[in-house]
Scaffold this motif. Structure first.
Motif, mmCIF file in Angstrom:
data_model
loop_
_atom_site.group_PDB
_atom_site.id
_atom_site.type_symbol
_atom_site.label_atom_id
_atom_site.label_comp_id
_atom_site.label_asym_id
_atom_site.label_seq_id
_atom_site.Cartn_x
_atom_site.Cartn_y
_atom_site.Cartn_z
ATOM 1 N N GLU A 12 0.826 -1.208 0.000
ATOM 2 C CA GLU A 12 0.000 0.000 0.000
ATOM 3 C C GLU A 12 0.859 1.257 0.000
ATOM 4 O OE1 GLU A 12 -0.244 -2.576 1.934
ATOM 5 O OE2 GLU A 12 -2.324 -3.217 2.195
ATOM 6 N N THR A 13 1.892 1.262 0.851
ATOM 7 C CA THR A 13 2.759 2.432 0.935
ATOM 8 C C THR A 13 3.514 2.653 -0.366
ATOM 9 O OG1 THR A 13 3.005 2.084 3.319
ATOM 10 C CG2 THR A 13 4.621 3.496 2.245
ATOM 11 N N ALA A 14 4.001 1.572 -0.970
ATOM 12 C CA ALA A 14 4.728 1.698 -2.232
ATOM 13 C C ALA A 14 3.830 2.264 -3.327
ATOM 14 C CB ALA A 14 5.283 0.345 -2.655
ATOM 15 N N LEU A 15 2.570 1.812 -3.375
ATOM 16 C CA LEU A 15 1.680 2.303 -4.424
ATOM 17 C C LEU A 15 1.337 3.768 -4.201
ATOM 18 C CD1 LEU A 15 0.409 1.192 -6.975
ATOM 19 C CD2 LEU A 15 -1.685 0.774 -5.691
ATOM 20 N N ARG A 16 1.152 4.165 -2.940
ATOM 21 C CA ARG A 16 0.922 5.589 -2.661
ATOM 22 C C ARG A 16 2.144 6.412 -3.061
ATOM 23 N NH1 ARG A 16 0.845 7.253 1.957
ATOM 24 N NH2 ARG A 16 1.165 5.420 3.299
ATOM 25 N N GLY A 17 3.330 5.891 -2.750
ATOM 26 C CA GLY A 17 4.539 6.593 -3.130
ATOM 27 C C GLY A 17 4.703 6.683 -4.636
ATOM 28 N N PHE A 18 4.326 5.621 -5.334
ATOM 29 C CA PHE A 18 4.423 5.611 -6.792
ATOM 30 C C PHE A 18 3.501 6.661 -7.395
ATOM 31 C CE2 PHE A 18 3.246 3.859 -10.981
ATOM 32 C CZ PHE A 18 4.512 3.746 -11.533
ATOM 33 N N ALA A 19 2.264 6.737 -6.903
ATOM 34 C CA ALA A 19 1.319 7.737 -7.410
ATOM 35 C C ALA A 19 1.778 9.145 -7.070
ATOM 36 C CB ALA A 19 -0.075 7.473 -6.839
ATOM 37 N N ALA A 20 2.342 9.317 -5.875
ATOM 38 C CA ALA A 20 2.831 10.644 -5.495
ATOM 39 C C ALA A 20 4.015 11.070 -6.353
ATOM 40 C CB ALA A 20 3.226 10.646 -4.022
ATOM 41 N N ALA A 21 4.800 10.105 -6.795
ATOM 42 C CA ALA A 21 5.957 10.416 -7.635
ATOM 43 C C ALA A 21 5.563 10.705 -9.078
ATOM 44 C CB ALA A 21 6.955 9.258 -7.596
ATOM 45 N N HIS A 22 4.372 10.261 -9.471
ATOM 46 C CA HIS A 22 3.900 10.453 -10.846
ATOM 47 C C HIS A 22 2.466 10.996 -10.834
ATOM 48 C CE1 HIS A 22 7.405 8.194 -12.283
ATOM 49 N NE2 HIS A 22 7.137 7.318 -11.332
ATOM 50 N N PRO A 23 2.245 12.150 -10.212
ATOM 51 C CA PRO A 23 0.868 12.625 -10.017
ATOM 52 C C PRO A 23 0.148 12.971 -11.310
ATOM 53 C CG PRO A 23 2.456 14.347 -9.463
ATOM 54 C CD PRO A 23 3.241 13.089 -9.673
ATOM 55 N N ASN A 24 0.865 13.262 -12.375
ATOM 56 C CA ASN A 24 0.223 13.591 -13.640
ATOM 57 C C ASN A 24 -0.096 12.367 -14.490
ATOM 58 O OD1 ASN A 24 0.352 16.392 -13.164
ATOM 59 N ND2 ASN A 24 2.479 16.452 -13.881
ATOM 60 N N LEU A 25 0.303 11.188 -13.973
ATOM 61 C CA LEU A 25 0.101 9.965 -14.732
ATOM 62 C C LEU A 25 -0.747 8.936 -14.008
ATOM 63 C CD1 LEU A 25 3.725 9.407 -16.121
ATOM 64 C CD2 LEU A 25 1.762 10.369 -17.336
ATOM 65 N N VAL A 26 -0.621 8.873 -12.668
ATOM 66 C CA VAL A 26 -1.184 7.758 -11.905
ATOM 67 C C VAL A 26 -1.987 8.264 -10.721
ATOM 68 C CG1 VAL A 26 -0.623 5.710 -10.521
ATOM 69 C CG2 VAL A 26 0.710 6.226 -12.577
ATOM 70 N N ALA A 27 -3.127 7.633 -10.485
ATOM 71 C CA ALA A 27 -3.924 7.876 -9.280
ATOM 72 C C ALA A 27 -4.096 6.554 -8.548
ATOM 73 C CB ALA A 27 -5.294 8.459 -9.646
ATOM 74 N N VAL A 28 -4.138 6.615 -7.223
ATOM 75 C CA VAL A 28 -4.272 5.403 -6.429
ATOM 76 C C VAL A 28 -5.589 5.417 -5.675
ATOM 77 C CG1 VAL A 28 -3.049 6.353 -4.412
ATOM 78 C CG2 VAL A 28 -3.127 3.891 -4.756
ATOM 79 N N HIS A 29 -6.233 4.261 -5.611
ATOM 80 C CA HIS A 29 -7.444 4.061 -4.826
ATOM 81 C C HIS A 29 -7.109 3.042 -3.750
ATOM 82 C CE1 HIS A 29 -11.469 2.954 -3.632
ATOM 83 N NE2 HIS A 29 -11.951 3.940 -4.362
ATOM 84 N N GLU A 30 -7.397 3.354 -2.493
ATOM 85 C CA GLU A 30 -6.861 2.540 -1.400
ATOM 86 C C GLU A 30 -7.843 1.542 -0.805
ATOM 87 O OE1 GLU A 30 -4.268 4.418 1.462
ATOM 88 O OE2 GLU A 30 -4.122 6.213 0.224
ATOM 89 N N ASP A 31 -9.135 1.614 -1.115
ATOM 90 C CA ASP A 31 -10.069 0.688 -0.486
ATOM 91 C C ASP A 31 -11.201 0.337 -1.452
ATOM 92 O OD1 ASP A 31 -11.330 -0.916 1.349
ATOM 93 O OD2 ASP A 31 -12.327 0.732 2.393
ATOM 94 N N PRO A 32 -11.015 -0.752 -2.223
ATOM 95 C CA PRO A 32 -9.867 -1.663 -2.269
ATOM 96 C C PRO A 32 -8.720 -1.063 -3.066
ATOM 97 C CG PRO A 32 -11.487 -2.379 -3.859
ATOM 98 C CD PRO A 32 -12.110 -1.213 -3.125
ATOM 99 N N LEU A 33 -7.565 -1.682 -2.958
ATOM 100 C CA LEU A 33 -6.349 -1.097 -3.502
ATOM 101 C C LEU A 33 -6.213 -1.362 -4.993
ATOM 102 C CD1 LEU A 33 -3.716 0.385 -2.600
ATOM 103 C CD2 LEU A 33 -2.661 -1.893 -2.448
ATOM 104 N N PHE A 34 -6.085 -0.296 -5.776
ATOM 105 C CA PHE A 34 -5.718 -0.395 -7.184
ATOM 106 C C PHE A 34 -5.252 0.968 -7.646
ATOM 107 C CE2 PHE A 34 -10.283 0.542 -7.198
ATOM 108 C CZ PHE A 34 -10.416 1.551 -8.143
#
Length: 556
Positions: A12-34
């Motif tokens: 979960e933390t890695a995916l949040r970090g990934f989305a934060a590092a690429h905010p113009n490309l990726v969004a994260v949904h946490e419940d459920p996680l995708f």
């Protein structure tokens, strides 16, 4: 070696970090996680969804974006995502033409995507599936599971992404994806196992001067170790084996992939040797990719993938894409297509609190005996946790004990909040536990609970009926048959034996679990390392047999 820089929730933390590092490309949904792409081409009519266990990064989240995937669904490390995650991600990105699932041929992935597809179809969402099965090391006739899905997944995702942006329909994309997968083959080798991030130790040991030839991306050992040949001889062996098995004719796509800890210097050496070998064999390389794209955490090794390219596929491979991880150098200029829209991803719908999923109205009397069975099952799993983990490491990736224990702990929490035992176990495993074991055990508990509710009984007859119906559901989804060395080898005889009482059911289940030690695995991950589990019972069969022991203990 260890992996010291992980939080308590690494995926979960890695995916949040990934989305934060690429905010113009990726969004994260946490419940459920995708995760989803934040932009899409307006010509795209079909959403593309892929996913699998974590630890393979940048697969799949790194390929979110224009020209590739719409949604990526991560499971725990080396464990499949759950069907609830896949369902929610698919609902979020489905286009007017439906949604296409790109699935690696691993048992847990296949089962969870299949369950999600059934749910989507029931809701009126058109869905199709492309199965990637390229690993020549697992292509023998002695397994029903077939070849594993490995490096060719990247090839399929790139070609289908460009084709989707060109406006192809769901049926056209499914046919194209199946064709690309059929014309792709891979093999992988490792000089050192990946790190077990729970212990910091290598997952398996190699004798000096040996390699694992034919490893899987979940860190599975090969069917056998080999003496380490020279560099040129090793690459030649791998290229020749893949080339012999890849069907079709025409030019090739050559993909040299690192498994996590292999340097770019080493991979480029492999690419040069592989390219020379292909040239010497009279082959033409028309497309190429080199790098760590499908990792097995930090395994030291690499894979070689060959795809026979039809002429119309090359423009899709070379088409522009905008993702965090796919190399922009393969695109024309890296410029964004003009026809883009920013995606608005709706929140996933909360799970409905139906009588079937919760066990009925809150004022319904809680069946004390089934509560006691689940509690006793949880106790037995705690007692046997180390053995279940050991058995799974022999012929799998070692996560079964964690999945079983985690699901039962969640079930106990749900029971503390008023849910009856079997319904709580159903919800905990079907909606919360990843890997193969979660949804399959969830189906078993679903039918056990239904048998008890439909017949207002808590005796052996209800257990016999629920076990038989649960076994049938598991076979429909997973395809296993008696003799394939799976939990079916316990459930099938236990259902019949329970007609003679709980004690007979428990004895039969225990004997059937032990008898799997003499079976050759034809389904599940154990089938990928044929021979490594010889003489040891199947972990899943051993674990599920404890459920019937728990029922016998409570009803004694």
């Amino acid at each position: 070696m260890s992996l010291p820089f992980l939080s308590s929730t690494p995926v979960e933390t890695a995916l949040r970090g990934f989305a934060a590092a690429h905010p113009n490309l990726v969004a994260v949904h946490e419940d459920p996680l995708f995760a989803t792409s934040v932009r899409r081409c307006t010509r795209r009519q079909v959403g593309l969804v892929s996913g699998g266990g974590s630890g393979h990064e940048p697969l799949h989240a790194g390929f979110l974006g224009v020209g590739m995937l719409d949604a990526a669904v991560p499971g725990a490390v080396f464990a499949s995502p759950h069907n609830t995650q896949i369902h929610a991600a698919s609902r979020a990105v489905a286009g007017p033409g439906g949604v296409l699932h790109i699935v690696k041929n691993y048992t847990g992935d296949v089962i969870n995507f299949a369950i999600a597809a059934e749910r989507l179809s029931a809701e009126g969402v058109e869905v199709a599936t492309v199965l990637v099965d390229d690993d020549v090391a697992t292509g023998g006739d002695d397994t029903e599971t077939g070849r594993r899905g490995t490096g060719a997944t990247v090839v399929v995702e790139k070609i289908l992404g460009a084709a989707a942006d060109a406006g192809l329909s769901l049926d056209e994309l499914a046919a194209l994806g199946a064709d690309v997968a059929e014309h792709s083959r891979s093999v992988a080798v490792a000089a050192r196992a990946q790190t077990d991030f729970h212990t910091g130790d290598d997952t398996f040991d190699l004798d000096p001067g040996h390699l694992e030839y034919g490893v899987g991306i979940h860190g599975e050992r090969a069917a056998a170790s080999i003496e380490r040949p020279g560099f040129d001889a090793l690459v030649a062996k791998m290229v020749d084996e893949v080339l012999e098995q890849v069907p079709g004719d025409g030019g090739l796509l050559l993909f040299v992939n690192g498994l996590g800890a292999t340097t770019q210097l080493e991979l480029l050496n492999v690419y040069a040797a592989a390219s020379d070998r292909l040239s010497g064999a009279g082959e033409t390389v028309d497309a190429r990719l080199v790098g760590n794209y499908v990792a097995a955490l930090d395994m030291t090794g690499f894979s070689i993938t060959l795809t026979r390219l039809r002429p119309e596929w090359l423009p899709y491979w070379e088409a522009p894409s905008i993702t965090p991880s796919f190399p922009a150098s393969l695109a024309d200029s890296g410029a964004a297509p003009e026809t883009l829209v920013r995606r608005s991803v709706p929140d996933a719908e909360p799970a409905a609190a139906t009588a079937e999923s919760t066990g009925g109205p809150a004022d319904r009397a809680r069946p004390r005996l089934q509560d006691d069975v689940v509690r006793r099952f949880a106790e037995l799993v705690e007692e046997h946790y180390e053995e279940l983990t050991r058995l799974d490491r022999v012929s799998g990736d070692g996560d079964f004990g964690d999945n079983l224990r985690g699901g039962l702990r969640e079930a106990l929490q749900l029971m503390n909040h008023g849910q009856p035992g079997l319904a709580a176990a159903e919800r905990a495993f079907l909606d919360g536990v990843g890997g193969t074991s979660g949804p399959l055990l969830g189906l078993l508990f679903k039918w056990l609970d239904r048998a008890h509710r439909d017949h207002d009984a808590d005796g052996a007859a209800a257990w016999a009926r629920g076990t038989a119906e649960g076994c049938a559901a598991i076979q429909r989804v997973g395809g296993a048959q008696p003799g394939d060395r799976t939990i079916v080898d316990v459930l099938h005889p236990a259902a019949e034996a329970l007609r003679s009482g709980f004690a007979e059911g428990a004895r039969t289940a225990a004997d059937a679990a032990q008898a799997t030690a003499d079976l050759e695995a034809r389904r599940g991950r154990a089938s990928y390392v044929a021979g490594r589990g010889a003489g040891e019972p199947d972990a899943g069969a051993t674990g599920v047999a404890l459920l019937f022991r728990a029922a016998a203990d409570v009803h004694a």
